[in-house]
Write an enzyme that holds these catalytic residues in place. Structure first.
Site, PDB file in Angstrom:
ATOM      1  CE  LYS A 133      -0.936   0.433   4.994  1.00 43.15           C
ATOM      2  NZ  LYS A 133      -2.017   0.530   5.998  1.00 43.15           N
ATOM      3  CG  ASP A 134       3.722   2.120   2.675  1.00 43.78           C
ATOM      4  OD1 ASP A 134       2.668   2.729   2.926  1.00 43.78           O
ATOM      5  OD2 ASP A 134       4.390   1.526   3.543  1.00 43.78           O
ATOM      6  NE  ARG A 181      -7.674   3.010   3.795  1.00 46.04           N
ATOM      7  CZ  ARG A 181      -8.030   2.263   4.836  1.00 46.04           C
ATOM      8  NH1 ARG A 181      -9.266   1.820   4.952  1.00 46.04           N
ATOM      9  NH2 ARG A 181      -7.160   1.944   5.769  1.00 46.04           N
ATOM     10  NE  ARG A 182      -6.873   2.549   8.861  1.00 44.27           N
ATOM     11  CZ  ARG A 182      -5.576   2.271   8.862  1.00 44.27           C
ATOM     12  NH1 ARG A 182      -4.696   3.217   9.158  1.00 44.27           N
ATOM     13  NH2 ARG A 182      -5.140   1.060   8.572  1.00 44.27           N
ATOM     14  NE  ARG A 200       3.291  10.012   9.422  1.00 47.48           N
ATOM     15  CZ  ARG A 200       4.367  10.654   8.944  1.00 47.48           C
ATOM     16  NH1 ARG A 200       4.337  11.966   8.798  1.00 47.48           N
ATOM     17  NH2 ARG A 200       5.445   9.985   8.570  1.00 47.48           N
ATOM     18  NE  ARG A 206       0.468   5.134  13.309  1.00 52.93           N
ATOM     19  CZ  ARG A 206      -0.015   5.166  12.087  1.00 52.93           C
ATOM     20  NH1 ARG A 206      -1.308   5.068  11.883  1.00 52.93           N
ATOM     21  NH2 ARG A 206       0.783   5.291  11.037  1.00 52.93           N
ATOM     22  CB  CYS A 293      -0.855  12.756  -1.360  1.00 52.35           C
ATOM     23  SG  CYS A 293      -0.333  14.471  -1.382  1.00 52.35           S
TER      24      CYS A 293
END
Length: 359
Positions: A133-134, A181-182, A200, A206, A293
Site C-alpha cells: 500500500k506504500d 481514507r479512514r 503518525r 501510536r 495525496c
C-alpha cells in the site's frame, strides 16, 4: 550521504609471516582474513558475503515483513539456509524521518519507498521488501516487482481503552489516524467524532499515545497487528462494509532490479498468484484515479464464492460529506482484473466531476 545501514566488507591483505596468532573460531561460516599488525600476521574473521541483501525500513512491522521474507526464501532454497547467506539492511526513508506533518503535506506517494528503491538501483541491496500500500503505481525504471507474499487480513482494527466500537464513542471523541481514507469513512458515518489525521508513528508509538490519552481511539491495519503478534490490543474489527481498505492493504511486495535474473528467480518462487492478481486489479483502479495525496481512495479485490473476482472501489471528500462507491464482478484472471480496476476508476472519475481530486 547514504541512508542505509550495513557493515563494510573488510579489505584483505597478505604479508610474509613472522609471528602468527590464531584465535579460536566459532562454528559460523566465516573466511579467514590476513592483515599485518606490528610486524605480525593476525588471522581475523571475515563475515560471509551475503547471497541476498534485503532492504527494508526499520520499524518493527517492516522488520517483521523482512524476516518473513527471509524465512520463506530459506524454506524454498536450501543454499540460503547457511549462516550469513541472507542479510537484512535497514534503510531510513523520508516517511520515517518526518513525523511532525501529515503525509499529505510532505508528498504522499513514495515517502516510504524512495530511499529503498535508490539503494536497490545503486546495488547496495539485492531485493526490497515493501508494504504494497506504500508503493506508487509506477515502479522506478529498471526495477520489477515479481513477488507478492500471501495476503494477510485486509480489515481495519478499532482500538480504544474505553469503547468497543466507533458507535460506542461519545460525540466529540478524538480519533487519531494518519489515513485520509479512514478519516473520510469515519466522518461519513459518524460526523460528530473529531478525527485527527496527523497521528503518525509506528504501531508501538501510536498505542503509546493512545495509552497516554492523546486520543480516545485509533484504527490500525489488522494485518500489521497480526504480523507483530499484537492482536490483544484490538477492541473490534471493522467489516469491509464499514471500512473499505486501502489499495493493497495487507500485501507484501518484493522488488528487484530488472536485469537481475537470479533474484527474480528466487522471488518468483515465492509469489502468491491470487494475492498478486488482486493487487494488480486494485492498483489499476488507483492508477486511473491518480488522485492527489489529499484524496481518500479505497479499493479491494477478492475471490468470491463462485471463484470470480469481486472488486469494490471508493473515493471520498476528506470531510466525509461525499462518498462515491462502485463494484465489479468478473473472471479471476489478470487481463480481466486489470480492466475491471480501470473501468471502476473511470466511472468514479466521471461521477466525481471536475475539482474533486484537486480540492
Amino acid at each position: 550521504m547514504n541512508t542505509f545501514c550495513s557493515s563494510s566488507l573488510l579489505a584483505s591483505s597478505f604479508a610474509p609471516s613472522l609471528n602468527i596468532t590464531t584465535p579460536s573460531f566459532s562454528k559460523s561460516h566465516t573466511t579467514p582474513l590476513f592483515s599485518v599488525t606490528n610486524a605480525s600476521v593476525t588471522i581475523q574473521q571475515q563475515p560471509k558475503v551475503a547471497l541476498i541483501r534485503i532492504g527494508t525500513r526499520g520499524s518493527p512491522l517492516a522488520l517483521a515483513q523482512a524476516y518473513e521474507t527471509r524465512e520463506k526464501l530459506i524454506a524454498s532454497h536450501s543454499e540460503l539456509a547457511e549462516d550469513g547467506a541472507i542479510q537484512i539492511i535497514i534503510i531510513k526513508t523520508t516517511g520515517d524521518k518526518i513525523l511532525s506533518q501529515p503525509l499529505a503535506d510532505i508528498g504522499g506517494k513514495g515517502l516510504f519507498t524512495k530511499e529503498i528503491d535508490e539503494a536497490l538501483l545503486n546495488g547496495d541491496i539485492d531485493i526490497a521488501v515493501h508494504s504494497m500500500k506504500d508503493v506508487p503505481t509506477y515502479l522506478p525504471d529498471k526495477t520489477i516487482l515479481p513477488c507478492n507474499l500471501p495476503r494477510e487480513d485486509v480489515r481495519d482494527a478499532f482500538i480504544s481503552l474505553n469503547a468497543k466500537s466507533l458507535a460506542d464513542l461519545p460525540p466529540g471523541s478524538v480519533i487519531g489516524t494518519a489515513s485520509l481514507r479512514r478519516k473520510s469513512q469515519i466522518l461519513h458515518r459518524y460526523p460528530s467524532l473529531n478525527v485527527q489525521d496527523n497521528f503518525r508513528g509506528n504501531v508501538q508509538t501510536r498505542l503509546k499515545k493512545l495509552n497516554e490519552g492523546v486520543v480516545q481511539a485509533t484504527l490500525l491495519a489488522l494485518a500489521g497487528l497480526k504480523r507483530l503478534n499484537m492482536t490483544e490490543h484490538v477492541s473490534s474489527t471493522l467489516s469491509i462494509d464499514d471500512m473499505l481498505p486501502a489499495v493493497a492493504q495487507g500485501a507484501i511486495g518484493i522488488a528487484c532490479r530488472s536485469n537481475d535474473d537470479k533474484m527474480a528467480e528466487y522471488l518468483v518462487s515465492l509469489n502468491h498468484e491470487e494475492t498478486g492478481l488482486a493487487v494488480v486489479c486494485e492498483r489499476a483502479f488507483l492508477q486511473i484515479l491518480d488522485g492527489s495525496c489529499r484524496t481518500p481512495i479505497a479499493g479491494y479485490a477478492c475471490r468470491n464464492e463462485d471463484g470470480n473476482c469481486l472488486f469494490r472501489g471508493l473515493v471520498a471528500s476528506p470531510d466525509g460529506t461525499r462518498v462515491l462507491e462502485t463494484s465489479r464482478v468478473g473472471p479471476y484472471a489478470v487481463e480481466d482484473m486489470i480492466e475491471m480496476g480501470k473501468d471502476a476508476g473511470k466511472e468514479l472519475l466521471s461521477r466525481a466531476g471536475p475539482g474533486f481530486f484537486t480540492s
